[in-house]
Design an enzyme around this catalytic site. Structure first.
Site, PDB file in Angstrom:
ATOM      1  N   ARG A 110     -17.423  37.418 -54.315  1.00 27.01           N
ATOM      2  CA  ARG A 110     -16.238  37.406 -53.446  1.00 27.01           C
ATOM      3  C   ARG A 110     -15.033  36.789 -54.155  1.00 27.01           C
ATOM      4  NH1 ARG A 110     -19.004  36.304 -47.590  1.00 27.01           N
ATOM      5  NH2 ARG A 110     -19.211  38.501 -47.123  1.00 27.01           N
TER       6      ARG A 110
ATOM      7  N   LYS B 238     -30.722  48.461 -34.833  1.00 25.44           N
ATOM      8  CA  LYS B 238     -30.524  48.862 -33.437  1.00 25.44           C
ATOM      9  C   LYS B 238     -29.563  50.025 -33.227  1.00 25.44           C
ATOM     10  CE  LYS B 238     -30.132  44.363 -31.819  1.00 25.44           C
ATOM     11  NZ  LYS B 238     -29.215  43.727 -30.990  1.00 25.44           N
TER      12      LYS B 238
ATOM     13  N   GLY C  69     -18.868  43.498 -40.152  1.00 27.40           N
ATOM     14  CA  GLY C  69     -18.274  43.684 -38.823  1.00 27.40           C
ATOM     15  C   GLY C  69     -16.970  44.452 -38.887  1.00 27.40           C
TER      16      GLY C  69
HETATM   17  P1  AMP Z   1     -28.355  46.329 -39.176  1.00 31.81           P
HETATM   18  O1  AMP Z   1     -27.778  44.975 -39.382  1.00 31.81           O
HETATM   19  O2  AMP Z   1     -28.290  46.825 -37.784  1.00 31.81           O
HETATM   20  O3  AMP Z   1     -27.834  47.319 -40.193  1.00 31.81           O
HETATM   21  O4  AMP Z   1     -29.914  46.172 -39.410  1.00 31.81           O
HETATM   22  C1  AMP Z   1     -30.454  45.846 -40.654  1.00 31.81           C
HETATM   23  C2  AMP Z   1     -31.867  45.412 -40.471  1.00 31.81           C
HETATM   24  O5  AMP Z   1     -32.630  46.469 -39.964  1.00 31.81           O
HETATM   25  C3  AMP Z   1     -32.482  45.015 -41.778  1.00 31.81           C
HETATM   26  O6  AMP Z   1     -32.726  43.639 -41.775  1.00 31.81           O
HETATM   27  C4  AMP Z   1     -33.771  45.820 -41.827  1.00 31.81           C
HETATM   28  O7  AMP Z   1     -34.881  45.061 -42.222  1.00 31.81           O
HETATM   29  C5  AMP Z   1     -33.958  46.270 -40.389  1.00 31.81           C
HETATM   30  N1  AMP Z   1     -34.763  47.489 -40.311  1.00 31.81           N
HETATM   31  C6  AMP Z   1     -34.630  48.612 -41.022  1.00 31.81           C
HETATM   32  N2  AMP Z   1     -35.616  49.487 -40.722  1.00 31.81           N
HETATM   33  C7  AMP Z   1     -36.391  48.905 -39.794  1.00 31.81           C
HETATM   34  C8  AMP Z   1     -37.581  49.307 -39.106  1.00 31.81           C
HETATM   35  N3  AMP Z   1     -38.136  50.482 -39.333  1.00 31.81           N
HETATM   36  N4  AMP Z   1     -38.088  48.440 -38.214  1.00 31.81           N
HETATM   37  C9  AMP Z   1     -37.530  47.250 -38.000  1.00 31.81           C
HETATM   38  N5  AMP Z   1     -36.417  46.804 -38.623  1.00 31.81           N
HETATM   39  C10 AMP Z   1     -35.853  47.627 -39.519  1.00 31.81           C
END
Ligand code: AMP
Length: 394
Positions: A37, A198, A374
């Site tokens: 950064r 999610k 974000g």
């Molecule tokens: P996000 O911040 O919403 O992009 O989520 C990222 C997180 O999603 C990471 O820490 C991954 O480990 C998790 N992730 C990815 N694939 C899966 C899965 N199949 N089941 C559970 N968590 C997951």
């Protein structure tokens, strides 16, 4: 971009206040463990120095001190690292506003000074006008180079712009230029890769981009809500039951808009969410009872890469599996390697996707990796970011 850039302003003999993102990770001894950064701010810093300013006044937040002075969140280690990198002394100031700070700036023999953590004052995050005015009074012009906080209207990102001519630094401008490519006039075929934990986090982005993209490839934890919505057995994989209707309606909207949705056709599964869990690959999209999918399988990797190969623009937000665990990192890695090798413009959302790309040492292979998780999400959702909106028009 219609906003003023650092190249458009007269800097000679001016005091320039720059909002940087020096929110660097540190170990228990407060040593900086990753200085990317700081290095990312160098183009703006070096350009301003080349224009002979009276003073270059750098500012940032670090950590979450919640409006109080917390020694471990001092920016002093950043001043030291910057001095090393720039091979010139950067003076660390005792605070970020006030008479004493003003005096320190005026009397400093150094050209570059670094204000103490802005978030030592609660007024920063409250966007308090008096605080913003005091900050602005230190300088003649303001440059924002902190994309990671541009989605927040804070005193140092928005408030200060009411008192000073305000321009975008090179890092901020690069973010705006690339992310505008993803939301504006996009070179097609334009494909969106979605993953991560999610569905709920990505809904607004899908709704904003569904009318612009040609395909959406979905992996990661969010894929299982979509598979379930199509009637596929997903075992104990991640499911947002309350989002099933929404997943169904997004699938229908995609058909109406002629957007192809590509879902996993096989998976790497395990009984539990554990790095040492015994893993297996399924033959098809069905996940047996008691098993959870933690990565896309080999057929899906092949399918995704095949679907992506003629892309001109790719936006990727969210890892395709639990990339933090080596056993479940292959899907994310192989797709990253593949898109890093084709000639498309590849734009990686910040946060976990950027962390995954860094883990696989593929940073150099992508066109743009956003520095703000974000902020990039809100940009892709079509929201106006206050830190960008507030800059002076050209
Ligand atoms: P996000 O911040 O919403 O992009 O989520 C990222 C997180 O999603 C990471 O820490 C991954 O480990 C998790 N992730 C990815 N694939 C899966 C899965 N199949 N089941 C559970 N968590 C997951």
């Amino acid at each position: 971009m219609a906003k003023l850039s650092v190249k458009d302003i007269e800097i000679k003999e001016k005091k320039v206040l720059v909002r940087c993102d020096f929110n660097v990770p540190q170990d228990d001894n407060l040593s900086i463990t990753d200085d990317r950064r700081i290095k990312a701010a160098l183009p703006t810093i070096e350009y301003i120095l080349s224009q002979n300013p009276k003073k270059l006044i750098l500012s940032s937040h670090l950590g979450r001190p919640k409006g109080k002075v917390v020694d471990k969140y001092s920016l002093k280690p950043v001043a030291d690292r910057l001095s090393e990198i720039l091979k010139q002394d950067v003076l660390m100031l005792s605070d970020c506003i006030g008479d004493e700070v003003n005096k320190q700036i005026t009397q400093a023999s150094q050209k570059i000074v670094l204000l103490e953590n802005l978030r030592f004052h609660a007024e920063e995050e409250k966007n308090d006008p008096e605080f913003a005015k005091k900050l602005a009074s230190l300088a003649d012009i303001y440059v924002n180079d902190a994309f990671g906080t541009a989605h927040r209207a804070h005193a140092s990102t928005e408030g200060v712009t009411h008192y000073l001519k305000s321009a975008a630094g090179f890092l901020l401008k690069k973010e705006i230029d690339y992310l505008s490519k993803a939301t504006g006039d996009v070179e097609k075929p334009y494909y969106l890769i979605l993953g991560g934990a999610k569905v709920s986090d990505k809904i607004l982005m899908i709704e904003n981009l569904i009318g612009k993209v040609n395909k959406i490839l979905i992996g990661g934890g969010m894929a299982y809500t979509f598979l379930k919505a199509k009637g596929v057995d997903i075992g104990s994989s991640k499911l947002e039951a309350e989002k099933l209707d929404l997943a169904r309606s997004l699938l229908e909207e995609a058909i109406k808009k002629n957007v192809k949705i590509v879902l996993p056709v096989d998976h790497v599964i395990a009984e539990k969410f554990d790095k040492d869990a015994e893993s297996k690959t399924t033959d098809n999209e069905i996940i047996p009872d008691g098993m959870m999918a933690l990565d896309i399988g080999p057929k899906t990797i092949e399918l995704f890469n095949n679907e992506l190969k003629d892309a001109k623009t790719i936006v990727w937000n969210g890892p395709l599996g639990v990339f933090e665990m080596d056993k479940f990192a292959k899907g994310t890695r192989d797709v990253a390697v593949f898109i890093g090798g084709i000639s498309a413009t590849t734009i990686i959302g910040g946060g976990d996707t950027a962390a995954a790309i860094a883990k696989f040492n593929l940073d150099e292979k992508m066109s743009h990796i956003s520095t703000g998780g974000g902020a990039s999400l809100e940009f892709l959702e079509g929201k106006a970011l206050p830190g960008i909106e507030a800059l002076t028009e050209k």
